[in-house]
Design a protein around this motif. Sequence first.
Motif, PDB file in Angstrom:
ATOM      1  N   ARG A 265       6.768   9.276  81.630  1.00 26.29           N
ATOM      2  CA  ARG A 265       7.329   8.435  82.695  1.00 26.29           C
ATOM      3  C   ARG A 265       7.963   7.183  82.078  1.00 26.29           C
ATOM      4  O   ARG A 265       9.009   6.726  82.506  1.00 26.29           O
ATOM      5  N   LEU A 269      11.827   6.030  82.401  1.00 29.18           N
ATOM      6  CA  LEU A 269      12.205   4.694  82.861  1.00 29.18           C
ATOM      7  C   LEU A 269      13.219   4.074  81.903  1.00 29.18           C
ATOM      8  O   LEU A 269      14.281   3.607  82.314  1.00 29.18           O
ATOM      9  N   SER A 272      16.595   5.590  82.155  1.00 24.13           N
ATOM     10  CA  SER A 272      17.462   5.298  83.300  1.00 24.13           C
ATOM     11  C   SER A 272      17.968   3.861  83.294  1.00 24.13           C
ATOM     12  O   SER A 272      18.786   3.491  84.122  1.00 24.13           O
ATOM     13  N   ILE A 273      17.489   3.035  82.356  1.00 18.44           N
ATOM     14  CA  ILE A 273      18.028   1.676  82.254  1.00 18.44           C
ATOM     15  C   ILE A 273      19.384   1.746  81.557  1.00 18.44           C
ATOM     16  O   ILE A 273      19.503   2.360  80.510  1.00 18.44           O
ATOM     17  N   PRO A 274      20.418   1.141  82.136  1.00 16.12           N
ATOM     18  CA  PRO A 274      21.693   1.104  81.427  1.00 16.12           C
ATOM     19  C   PRO A 274      21.531   0.206  80.190  1.00 16.12           C
ATOM     20  O   PRO A 274      21.530  -1.011  80.289  1.00 16.12           O
ATOM     21  N   VAL A 276      23.119  -0.786  77.627  1.00 15.09           N
ATOM     22  CA  VAL A 276      24.054  -1.755  77.064  1.00 15.09           C
ATOM     23  C   VAL A 276      23.885  -3.137  77.680  1.00 15.09           C
ATOM     24  O   VAL A 276      24.018  -4.157  77.000  1.00 15.09           O
ATOM     25  N   LEU A 277      23.547  -3.174  78.961  1.00 12.86           N
ATOM     26  CA  LEU A 277      23.313  -4.475  79.603  1.00 12.86           C
ATOM     27  C   LEU A 277      22.189  -5.199  78.894  1.00 12.86           C
ATOM     28  O   LEU A 277      22.275  -6.390  78.574  1.00 12.86           O
ATOM     29  N   ILE A 278      21.114  -4.476  78.638  1.00  7.94           N
ATOM     30  CA  ILE A 278      19.964  -5.074  77.979  1.00  7.94           C
ATOM     31  C   ILE A 278      20.303  -5.418  76.536  1.00  7.94           C
ATOM     32  O   ILE A 278      19.891  -6.453  76.010  1.00  7.94           O
ATOM     33  N   LEU A 280      23.170  -6.300  75.259  1.00  8.41           N
ATOM     34  CA  LEU A 280      23.959  -7.533  75.190  1.00  8.41           C
ATOM     35  C   LEU A 280      23.064  -8.753  75.356  1.00  8.41           C
ATOM     36  O   LEU A 280      23.167  -9.731  74.619  1.00  8.41           O
ATOM     37  N   LEU A 281      22.169  -8.640  76.315  1.00  4.03           N
ATOM     38  CA  LEU A 281      21.255  -9.744  76.578  1.00  4.03           C
ATOM     39  C   LEU A 281      20.369  -9.995  75.363  1.00  4.03           C
ATOM     40  O   LEU A 281      20.182 -11.130  74.925  1.00  4.03           O
TER      41      LEU A 281
END
Lengths: 451, 335, 313
Positions: A265, A269, A272-274, A276-278, A280-281
């Motif tokens: 699981r 999870l 399913s998180i995009p 690239v957003l993370i 970059l951050l």
Amino acid sequence: MDAKFAKISPFQVDPDKIPPLTDEDFAPAAENEKEAMVEKHKSVSYWRDAWRRFRANTVSMVALGIFILCLLFAFVGPLLIPYGYGDQYRASQKLAPMEFSKGEEKIASITGNCDAFFATALRPGSITALSKGDYYINYKGTTYAFTLTKALEKSVIVLDLDAEDPLVIVKESDIKDGTWKKSTPIEFTDTPAEEAAEIKLVTRVFPHVFGTDSAGRDLMARTMYGTRVSIIIGIVAALIVLIIGSIYGAVSGLAGGAVDFVMMRIVELIYSIPEVLIVLLLQVVLKDPLQAWFDSGTSAFAKAMGDLGSGIVSIFITFALLFWVTMARIVRGQVLMLKQQEYVTAATALGANNGRIIRRHLLPNCVGQLVITTCLQIPSAIFLESFLSFLGLGVSAPMASLGSLCSDAIETLSIYPYRLIFPGIILTIVVLTLNLVGDGLRDALDPRLKR
Amino acid sequence: MDEKKTLLEIKDLKVSFFTPAGEVKAVNGISYSLGYNEVMGIVGESGSGKSVEAYSIIGLLQPPGKVVGGSIEFEGENVLEYDDEQMRQFRGNKVSMIFQNPMTCLNPVYTIGNQLTEALLCHDKGYTKEQARARAIEMLELVGINNAEKRIDQYPHEFSGGMRQRAMIAMALICEPKLLIADEPTTALDVTIQAQILELMKDLQKKENTSIIFITHNLGVVAEICDRVSVMYAGHIIEQGPVNDIFYDPQHPYTKGLLASTPRLDEEGRERLIPIEGTPIDLLNPPKGCNFGPRCKDCMKICLREKPPFVEVGEGHISACWLHFKDQAGKEEKK
Amino acid sequence: MAGYIIKRIAVAILTLLVIMCITFLLMNAVPGSPFLTEKSTPEQIARANAKYGLDKPLYVQLFNYIKNYLKGDLGTSLKMQEGTAVSKIIFHQGKFRLSIKLGVYALLLAIIIGIPLGCIAAYNRGKWIDGFLRVLTTVGVAIPTFVLATLLLVSFAVKLKWLPTLSSSLTSFKSYIMPVVALSFYYTCYIAKLTRTSMLDAINQDYIRTARAKGVKTRSLILKHALRNSLIPVITYLGPVLAGIITGSFVIESTFSIPGLGRYYIQSVLTRDYPVIMATTVVLSALVIFMNLVVDIAYKIVDPRITLTGKED
């Protein structure tokens, strides 16, 4: 012989043509004779067989060859060219590809009354009234370039390679019939002592094959260096993914039950998180803390990481946090499949513990899959790094990666497109060849395709 | 049964697979003929070339496989000379085929009805969609699928293995072909289902007057349904004859071995099955002599050198083995 | 079916919550305040922090975020457009629309071009057109989006002057061409490769042999029997495609100076405009998660074997 022959088989033999058969012909054949009829196939080991199939794959072999050339370009190339990736050549900014550097080496300076220079028997160059700027003298096939940083009036440049100082300036008035008196001192009456003129001369040893950037750095040296950085990032990131992914996947697959459920699981999870957003951050977030760690760190590890720079280290961290999930899924799948196999059951029955089963039985058996996935992970890591660097987040100057070189080229793109094209092409070639090698490995290592 | 008229005549058919390792002669010169309403069994181990031979009749051979010699005459026409469109019209219309694994042989993303009617519609027989559907329902009922009206709109995964094979048979017979090639149609099924499918095929063969080429490695199935049997080994037919002769009076050592390794109910005294030792030969490098030689317990010197010719050992019963000559030689000596 | 969708939506909301928590933690992992500049005094910073609630404990801040999001309030921008509601920035200044348009066009282009190319290659397997397409697609998936984008820009806009240089407003059809082509090229090639492989895979399946044995026409074999089956892996890939297109749009938007969401996200990260970071992350993530759901439902349409139930597989 009156047997009726059915006219049916191509091996139908005309009764008359049957060779005379003797009793000897009907004697039982010996076992070894029977065996001799059948040619035995040699059985080959998995790896040798895989290598044979890989070699037979022309595309992959060519790709491997080109990739090795890229490796040579990145790792051996910098040793062969006289420019460093960070060296700035002040007089050689914005050179086009294949142009030569100018004035890198100061070989003579003229300060005030330069009567120390003498010329031996040599034809003078035809230059008179030197203004500020760049000059070339061709002598015996070699071009010498020099830069005058101040105008010289009524003088002549004389080149004398046998002399201690090969460059001499002679007043025009002293020259008669193409020669001049050997011992005539040069007088620069119109050059005040305090205003020094510099003459620089350098032999044209090596062109700037890819040109130079606005800071006068050799772009080929930078591209070589950038290729090295990109390849290293790709390989290290792939190894990080391999290690974390295979441990996670193996543990999950072996443990089974509730542990497996929870672990999968978590994988879903993260999946399913995009990412690239993370990513970059993370790049922004990690920059300062990493820098602080490098500065304070006394350990060899921190120092080594500091040499890489926060951009690269945070790329590694990103991979370690987010990109191992695919590998974990693959390894888990392999483990579940292999768990059903009898030899694993046998090993468990013999009392082998899980660690031993992983090391001795599971890993050797899914190594093919791991090699393929890792090989294909390298280009995707290189892609991600170049993407981040392109957005100005990954590697920062004076270090370079292929992505950051492309990024640097953007501003002046319409004037100097080659600054993007060279690293862009190398990046494409590296990714392309790695993809093709990966495909070839898959064809060679995947036992399902084995004949 | 009218066996005088010939439906299919195969002469010296040779099929090779051109692999990187070399030419594999999968079928190396086989000949036989098949009458109307006749059921021919082709028996052999896997790799003996029996499916390849069937594929070449119906034009399903895919590269690297290629027919390299011989002829296949169907009602007097050589199908090997057909162009692509003629072959397409021939397939499914005059000859159709059912396959081994009903689980994978139906397209999972289309309904049974869609796949059944497609066989009719692609042969321009003048059926409208509604008529085709009615015919498909009729065929499904014929092969014993209950509630065909509803079943026709279901997908293959909603059918059991046996029902899928029934649907396959319905699909194969929907165009009323003259010849049905059944390639191990019962192998992938449970034993009880196997018997039902065989019973169905026997029934349909009589009702529809179809000839059948029945390919199997299972001799029990052959005994059940066939009129004649050809035994294949390594690309050759090695024995052929009426089903009773093959079963009760096998002549070739391979056929004998095959029978000895098959469980039978009619022989009370036999206690255990005797396997044939060894593995089939490598078709890349076939031996010079008899292909079965290396595995034959009666192998003789001559078998190592020469391929045996066919000998007629009974009415319509032929066998290719040097042993027949040994008997001959012995008799002559005694005289 | 309905139960499945409800379950998936519940999982999606959970995922979004996790993403919010991760984003929040990452934002606050950087020491100092977003208002820290060279000129600002400690008092100014403290006042600004207090104004936007940044002085409260972290868990309170996180709780407030979640509470407000559930109410549909995405907060107000701290720095980039100080005081403006984030929802207004994203949805009413055309950013979201611009990015969505770009993404949808790119996705459609990739599907419309990629799948037929894959079919053509598989259909003509081994012929020159297959070879050509294989080389094209293999090279295509090795060219980084930004290299292609900039090369297009230089050749078609700067040198040839066929297309407008600045696509910022994306008003005309022409202004869309380069960004959409650059954004979709990689995925077009990838989908073509994938379609070819799965098509060839499908062609070797038993049911194709059955169909051939029925006498089905070659064209119908490919277009009816093989295509629909070979679309299944392609559909699986569409979820990652959308995520990738969003990634790519970051680069495309900055190369072509398009004021879309991707560009805005990077700016917000660089300026540490917390509410904007949070809002863009959540909106883009929701988009990707929604797309994955759509893909799973599209699956059901193509492959009747899949039954969407609420049960775990």
